[in-house]
Write an enzyme that holds these catalytic residues in place. Structure first.
Site, PDB file in Angstrom:
ATOM      1  N   GLU A   1      -3.182   7.919  -4.366  1.00  0.00           N
ATOM      2  CA  GLU A   1      -3.514   6.985  -5.420  1.00  0.00           C
ATOM      3  C   GLU A   1      -4.925   7.323  -5.897  1.00  0.00           C
ATOM      4  O   GLU A   1      -5.813   7.400  -5.043  1.00  0.00           O
ATOM      5  CB  GLU A   1      -3.476   5.567  -4.846  1.00  0.00           C
TER       6      GLU A   1
ATOM      7  N   ARG B 122       0.853  -1.183   0.000  1.00  0.00           N
ATOM      8  CA  ARG B 122       0.000   0.000   0.000  1.00  0.00           C
ATOM      9  C   ARG B 122       0.889   1.234   0.000  1.00  0.00           C
ATOM     10  O   ARG B 122       1.916   1.275   0.703  1.00  0.00           O
ATOM     11  CB  ARG B 122      -0.894   0.027   1.242  1.00  0.00           C
TER      12      ARG B 122
ATOM     13  N   HIS C 226      -1.488   0.195  -9.581  1.00  0.00           N
ATOM     14  CA  HIS C 226      -2.086  -0.787  -8.651  1.00  0.00           C
ATOM     15  C   HIS C 226      -2.644  -2.000  -9.415  1.00  0.00           C
ATOM     16  O   HIS C 226      -3.844  -2.284  -9.363  1.00  0.00           O
ATOM     17  CB  HIS C 226      -3.183  -0.124  -7.803  1.00  0.00           C
TER      18      HIS C 226
END
Ligand code: DGY
Length: 334
Positions: free
Chosen positions: A261, A232, A280
């Site tokens: 993000e 993350r 991602h």
């Protein structure tokens, strides 16, 4: 029939097990489901098949009167206030295991690409700057024989370690609970940062790991070392990473996840030739994503049938233990 909300598109064949046992309302307009849409449609739903892009907090849970189960299509649940779920009596499921190998593949793809300067090389070719073969052009470090430091030795960390052995790497790691891993050495984080040629982050995000890699930690890394993050974004302090790349404190970075993000196109991280960022996509194989959706649906159907869920999240409200046979209308969850 109970109502179930699905906050992103799931192909019809994967939703089949739910059809006939629940009335499904799905956000299928692309992007993340707007909060206003969730606030409007959650009340009265018993189940929610959620995405990691949904911010599941106490405000949403207060509004979601009647909600009993959240089944999230991801292994990471840092977007969910799990203790608020427990307080609201909401059981949570997630999708571990089925994405482990795909994510470990991505970690390797990223480290190989970054260490061996693959995106830079491809760019040179595309921009017409490919000259005659030069024995000293485009040199990089080696992947084989490197020391890899894996921060977090859960399922994904272990899958990365298995791949690393095939590359004759020396594997060192940190783990939150003691783990015996064959051909790998457990050490403390600072030792790992000092000795690794490649540092891979594969630990979950929580209060303990947020900001775990900051200015001081980056300074401990070798100036030739690469930082790879497939966990993350907020585990790494973005400003500290930008400063470290600018000052040549580390050799480079390869990031599947970032903070923020999505990363805006004008973000300073994107200005470095030695920083590779992808959006991602760690588990984004057809097989892994279908398996994640299948498991998320299985968690939900198990709950609605009052059966134990295949992947219940500890810390959330208790999962059903019952023996409902699975035909006819499911009983309301207690
Ligand atoms: C997860 O499942 O937590 C990943 O980040 C997305 O696959």
């Amino acid at each position: 029939m109970p109502r179930v909300l699905v906050s992103d598109f799931i192909p019809g064949d994967l939703l089949d097990p739910l059809a006939g046992m629940a009335e499904i309302e799905m956000w299928d307009q692309g992007g993340r489901a707007p909060r206003a849409w969730l606030l409007k449609h959650l009340p009265g739903c018993e189940g929610w098949l959620s995405m990691l892009s949904d911010d599941i907090d106490a405000e949403l849970l207060d509004a979601a009167q009647g909600l009993r189960v959240i089944s999230q299509m991801s292994v990471g649940v840092d977007n969910i206030d799990v203790s608020a779920c427990r307080e609201h009596g909401v059981t949570v499921g997630h999708t571990p295991d089925v994405l482990t190998e795909a994510t470990a593949d991505t970690a390797f793809a990223l480290m190989a690409a970054a260490v061996r300067r693959i995106p830079e090389g491809a760019q040179i070719v595309k921009s017409g700057q490919w000259g005659p073969w030069d024995p000293w052009h485009f040199l990089s470090g080696d992947l084989h024989g490197a020391t890899i430091g894996i921060v977090g030795m859960g399922r994904i960390g272990q899958a990365i370690a298995r791949r690393a052995r095939g590359f004759d790497m020396e594997v060192v790691y940190t783990a939150r609970s003691r783990k015996e891993i064959a051909d790998a050495t457990e050490i403390d984080l600072h030792g790992l940062l000092r000795m690794s040629d490649i540092v891979v982050i594969s630990v979950g995000l929580d209060g303990e790991t947020r900001g775990m890699i900051g200015r001081e930690e980056l300074k401990l890394m070798k100036e030739t070392a690469f930082l790879v993050n497939v966990a993350r974004g907020p585990i790494v302090d973005t400003d500290a990473l930008v400063a470290a790349l600018a000052a040549g404190v580390i050799g480079g970075a390869a990031l599947d996840v970032t903070d923020p993000e999505p990363l805006p196109a004008d973000h300073p991280l994107l200005e470095f030739h030695n920083c590779l960022v992808v959006p991602h996509i760690g588990s984004a194989t057809i097989g892994a994503r279908r398996a994640m959706a299948t498991l998320a649906v299985a968690n939900l159907t198990a709950y609605l049938r009052q059966q134990p869920m295949p992947a219940w999240l500890p810390g959330s409200a208790q999962q059903p233990q019952g023996d409902y046979p699975g035909t006819g209308p499911p009983p309301l969850a207690g």
